[in-house]
Design an enzyme around this catalytic site. Structure first.
Site, PDB file in Angstrom:
ATOM      1  N   HIS A   1     -30.826  33.938  52.114  1.00 50.07           N
ATOM      2  CA  HIS A   1     -31.164  34.963  53.103  1.00 50.07           C
ATOM      3  C   HIS A   1     -32.032  36.041  52.443  1.00 50.07           C
ATOM      4  O   HIS A   1     -32.083  36.163  51.214  1.00 50.07           O
ATOM      5  CB  HIS A   1     -29.882  35.617  53.657  1.00 50.07           C
ATOM      6  CG  HIS A   1     -29.103  36.347  52.618  1.00 50.07           C
ATOM      7  ND1 HIS A   1     -28.197  35.705  51.789  1.00 50.07           N
ATOM      8  CD2 HIS A   1     -29.100  37.655  52.235  1.00 50.07           C
ATOM      9  CE1 HIS A   1     -27.674  36.575  50.957  1.00 50.07           C
ATOM     10  NE2 HIS A   1     -28.214  37.767  51.205  1.00 50.07           N
TER      11      HIS A   1
ATOM     12  N   HIS B   1     -37.231  39.424  48.771  1.00 46.36           N
ATOM     13  CA  HIS B   1     -37.144  38.077  48.196  1.00 46.36           C
ATOM     14  C   HIS B   1     -35.905  37.376  48.760  1.00 46.36           C
ATOM     15  O   HIS B   1     -35.000  38.021  49.301  1.00 46.36           O
ATOM     16  CB  HIS B   1     -37.051  38.136  46.666  1.00 46.36           C
ATOM     17  CG  HIS B   1     -35.835  38.850  46.174  1.00 46.36           C
ATOM     18  ND1 HIS B   1     -35.799  40.224  46.003  1.00 46.36           N
ATOM     19  CD2 HIS B   1     -34.586  38.395  45.833  1.00 46.36           C
ATOM     20  CE1 HIS B   1     -34.606  40.573  45.575  1.00 46.36           C
ATOM     21  NE2 HIS B   1     -33.842  39.479  45.460  1.00 46.36           N
TER      22      HIS B   1
ATOM     23  N   THR C   1     -32.218  39.881  51.845  1.00 42.15           N
ATOM     24  CA  THR C   1     -31.495  41.153  51.933  1.00 42.15           C
ATOM     25  C   THR C   1     -32.498  42.221  52.353  1.00 42.15           C
ATOM     26  O   THR C   1     -33.350  42.635  51.576  1.00 42.15           O
ATOM     27  CB  THR C   1     -30.846  41.520  50.586  1.00 42.15           C
ATOM     28  OG1 THR C   1     -29.894  40.501  50.230  1.00 42.15           O
ATOM     29  CG2 THR C   1     -30.131  42.865  50.679  1.00 42.15           C
TER      30      THR C   1
END
EC number: 3.1.4.-
Length: 835
Positions: free
Chosen positions: A718, A797, A720
């Site tokens: 995922h 990222h 953040t």
């Protein structure tokens, strides 16, 4: 720069000129911003918007509508100051040299023999105040006049040690043709007139600090303004002088007696203004011919009553007769008396002539004493000669330049002076005064004390930077004076020098961060012009003699996008990036790299740093009309008044990143001044913004994608999208903001194109296309006092693995958002939303 607005294109090509066509997809403010950052000097603005022109002019950038080709040719070939309120263009055009002429706006000069000393075949032309008489040369829809004259050179000659006028004026013309135009000096006369007319209408009490001779015309019509200067030379000050003899030195080739009388009368006039603040009747004895009265009447409706057996053509009431001491009773109160009586020598021998002169001097002095002995509101300037005399110790001595230094000087007295203690002054001491001292300023009022004035508007143009003033006292005055326009020398050295030399003195230097002002605009000369209804075609250059203009108490403070705004903020950057740098993207690349953001893909459209703040810091010498501190403060307090335009409000952290980039830039350039300025602006940002960091977070916002184009071994890869440090009770507030941003979050064009090792055993994929929305979300949380984001830069990222992997590059691939959620770190998801 100058913006010339046209309804249609022109076939002719002009040097240093660029065409801008109004972009209908952008509003007027955006068009103005794009125009202001073009790098050529002349902008031909096609299909123009009148509102865009107004925006540019308010920003101090001259923007004029052009209907005919002759207008275009006139304005494109020279620089000018534009009164955009009254629609008057003041040209600063010296092309009249090609007519073999020099110009003056001083009528008295035309009555001298100056033409005998001009270049061969040249003439003198009178053009009226600020070139008013040239208006007939320009048949335009707007008023146009050429304010360029050679009076600056003529006056400089009068006060110089040079005698050969032809060589002097030749040198000055050659200098003018080989150096950049002193645009601020030329437009300053226009500015001063506009400034004080505006201030007098808005303020009942005005104080003006440090005026010089070039300002005397402006103040002839403003008796209520209180002046402060360097003080007078008093009779009692002669005690320091040693006795000397007659010198008899010639100062000027052409006759400047008219100038001497002109400035002495103005000396007298300003003295009574200073005491009584009303226009007096001006009495003159021995007045002929006084051609300079014509000049005074160009600026003010003063009344002259004169006595002389010869004509005084411009007097309102002339008595063609001698004036005797018994006539003093004819003179009224609220007046000044200028006594310039001196009989022509004719064929008298020296001893006889000297006796006559001394008798007339005593007679002149007696007339002065009798005039001042009764009544009220009176000041007298009287012609004297070097002789043994008793004079009031508080009387003011004057010795303005005249054609030859001989025996004459002048004395200014008011009623109190005439009754003061008298001291015997030997003839030799008066010769010493005459031989060694020239009165260089018609303003001889007392010096200004650096203290705050409660009810007055203080104007101090180019007067307070001198190092004989205490620097901290200057700062204190600027910080505390509620209503003011004050200038100080800007620090545009590279070694952060606290003071710099100027002529034969030193000036303190300052940066905007030296001041703690509230509701004050800090700008450049150009930016200040815009506030007072003027604009200029040639921006100030970083010459080393540049000044900060600080406007306190202005009602335009909150109009952030109208005055002292961000117009031209990227112009210097564009000039460098598109001509000298390694790439036109150099600014974007440097800003990201200096903040440890190494993902440069799309850096020109998705930059992590405020370009406005960065450019305002590193190129402040080239454009400080943008009031950076005000811009920061008004955003921090949510008080900014935005008239129009698509406006992007930076998150405070973007401003911090900009300061860090500017600091890095300064270190590489060895620019100690920018280094300090960047540090101080960062400190100011932290002071006015209450920035808190989630460096010990307990919640995070996650974005899960439907597709991940890489191999991964984490459970749920995922993004953040920021971390938070909040109490559980604040979760509903966070959810409200996330819901508000739902549409924008799901519209993000999220892409990835490579993987890399973020650190040892942390293998991640880059993410692009999210920074703009991230900073908007940051701002929303900040305004609700929700701690969001860390002190280090946010590098978007997706973590793929907690082990070392081989990095890969792929074609840019869009990532489709599955859902967005809020989760407690090491806890459960407390909210999620899908599209």
């Amino acid at each position: 720069m100058k913006v010339l607005a046209l309804r249609h294109s022109v076939a002719q090509v002009y040097a240093d000129t660029q065409i801008y066509i109004h972009d209908e997809t952008k509003d007027d403010y955006e068009n103005a911003f794009f125009i202001s950052n073009l790098t050529t000097h002349n902008i031909l603005y096609l299909n123009y918007s009148v509102k865009t022109l107004q925006i540019l002019n308010k920003s101090g950038i001259a923007a004029v509508e052009i209907q005919k080709m002759d207008k275009l040719f006139t304005l494109i070939r020279c620089n000018f100051t534009y009164d955009y309120i009254d629609d008057v263009v003041y040209l600063h055009d010296y092309s009249y040299y090609t007519n073999n002429e020099i110009r003056t706006d001083q009528h008295w000069v035309t009555k001298t023999n100056i033409e005998d000393y001009l270049l061969p075949g040249w003439k003198l032309t009178y053009v009226g105040y600020n070139g008013n008489d040239t208006r007939g040369h320009y048949n335009f829809s707007f008023k146009c006049q050429n304010a360029a004259t050679d009076d600056d050179a003529i006056i400089e000659y009068i006060y110089s040690n040079e005698l050969d006028f032809q060589n002097f004026i030749l040198k000055k013309i050659k200098e003018r043709m080989t150096t950049s135009l002193p645009i601020a000096r030329l437009s300053n006369r226009v500015f001063r007139d506009k400034l004080f007319k505006t201030l007098v209408s808005d303020h009942s009490k005005i104080v003006n600090v440090g005026p010089r001779n070039e300002s005397m015309f402006t103040f002839l019509d403003h008796p209520s303004i209180k002046q402060f200067s360097n003080g007078p030379y008093l009779v009692k000050d002669t005690i320091k002088l040693k006795q000397e003899r007659w010198l008899g030195k010639r100062l000027s080739q052409f006759d400047i007696g008219q100038y001497k009388n002109y400035v002495k009368c103005i000396n007298n006039l300003i003295s009574i203004y200073d005491m009584y603040h009303e226009k007096p009747i001006i009495y003159m004895l021995g007045s002929a011919p006084s051609y300079w009265i014509h000049d005074v009447k160009q600026y003010s409706n003063l009344k002259f009553e004169t006595w002389d057996p010869l004509d005084t053509p411009y007097s309102d009431l002339h008595h063609k007769e001698l004036f005797y001491i018994s006539d003093v009773t004819k003179l009224k109160d609220n007046s000044i008396l200028y006594i310039d009586i001196r009989t022509d020598r004719e064929n008298a021998d020296w001893k006889t002539w000297r006796k006559i002169v001394e008798e007339q001097t005593v007679n002149n002095l007696n007339i002065a004493y009798k005039y001042l002995s009764t009544g009220k509101a009176k000041v007298c300037c009287v012609k004297m000669t070097a002789m043994d005399l008793e004079l009031p110790i508080s009387a003011k001595l004057l010795h303005h330049p005249t054609t030859e230094i001989r025996s004459e000087f002048y004395l200014i007295m008011d009623i109190w002076d005439s009754k003061n203690i008298k001291r015997f002054i030997p003839k030799g001491v008066l010769y010493s005064y005459i031989n060694n001292i020239i009165t260089e300023n018609v303003f001889i009022q007392q010096p200004f004390k650096l203290k705050t004035l409660r009810n007055e508007y203080v104007v101090a143009l180019y007067a307070l930077s001198n190092d004989f003033n205490n620097r901290e006292d200057v700062i204190k005055l600027i910080n505390n004076q509620k209503n003011a326009l004050i200038t100080v020398r800007i620090n545009n050295t590279f070694k952060d020098e606290p003071k710099v030399g100027f002529k034969d003195i030193y000036d303190w230097t300052f940066l905007p961060t030296d001041f703690e002002t509230n509701e004050s605009i800090i700008t450049s000369y150009d930016g200040c012009l815009g506030v007072f209804g003027l604009s200029i075609s040639l921006a100030s250059k970083p010459t080393g003699n540049n000044h900060l203009f600080m406007l306190s108490g202005t009602n335009k403070y909150f109009n952030m996008d109208q005055f002292a705004n961000h117009m031209s903020i990227s112009r210097r950057s564009h000039q460098i990036r598109f001509s000298e740098s390694a790439t036109s993207y150099s600014g974007y690349i440097f800003r990201d790299l200096s903040n440890n953001n190494f993902n440069l893909i799309g850096t020109n459209v998705e930059n992590s740093v405020s370009g406005h703040v960065y450019n305002a810091l590193i190129y402040y010498r080239y454009n400080y009309s943008f009031d950076l501190k005000r811009w920061i403060y008004l955003h921090s307090t949510n008080k900014a008044s935005i008239e129009g335009g698509r406006y992007y409000e930076h998150a405070p952290i973007e401003l911090i990143y900009a300061c860090r980039s500017a600091r890095e830039f300064a270190k590489l350039q060895d620019d100690l001044t920018v280094l300090r300025y960047s540090n101080e602006i960062e400190n100011y940002i932290n002071k006015v913004y209450s920035i808190t960091y989630a460096d010990d977070p307990n919640y995070f916002i996650g974005i899960k994608f439907k597709n991940i184009p890489y191999e991964y071994d984490v459970k749920v890869p995922h993004l953040t999208f920021g971390v938070l440090n909040i109490s559980d009770s604040m979760v509903p507030d966070v959810v409200v903001i996330l819901k508000k941003f739902k549409s924008e979050l799901f519209r993000m064009d999220v892409t990835t194109s490579y993987t890399y090792m973020l650190s040892d055993e942390i293998y991640v994929a880059n993410v692009s296309g999210v920074l703009s929305t991230y900073f908007k979300l940051y701002n929303a949380f900040y305004k609700e006092q929700i701690t969001f984001g860390q002190s280090r830069m946010f590098i978007p990222h997706i973590t793929l693995s907690f082990s070392n992997k081989k990095v890969v590059r792929i074609d840019s691939t869009r990532l489709n958002i599955d859902f967005i959620y809020l989760r407690k770190i090491k806890g459960d998801t407390v909210f999620d939303m899908a599209e």
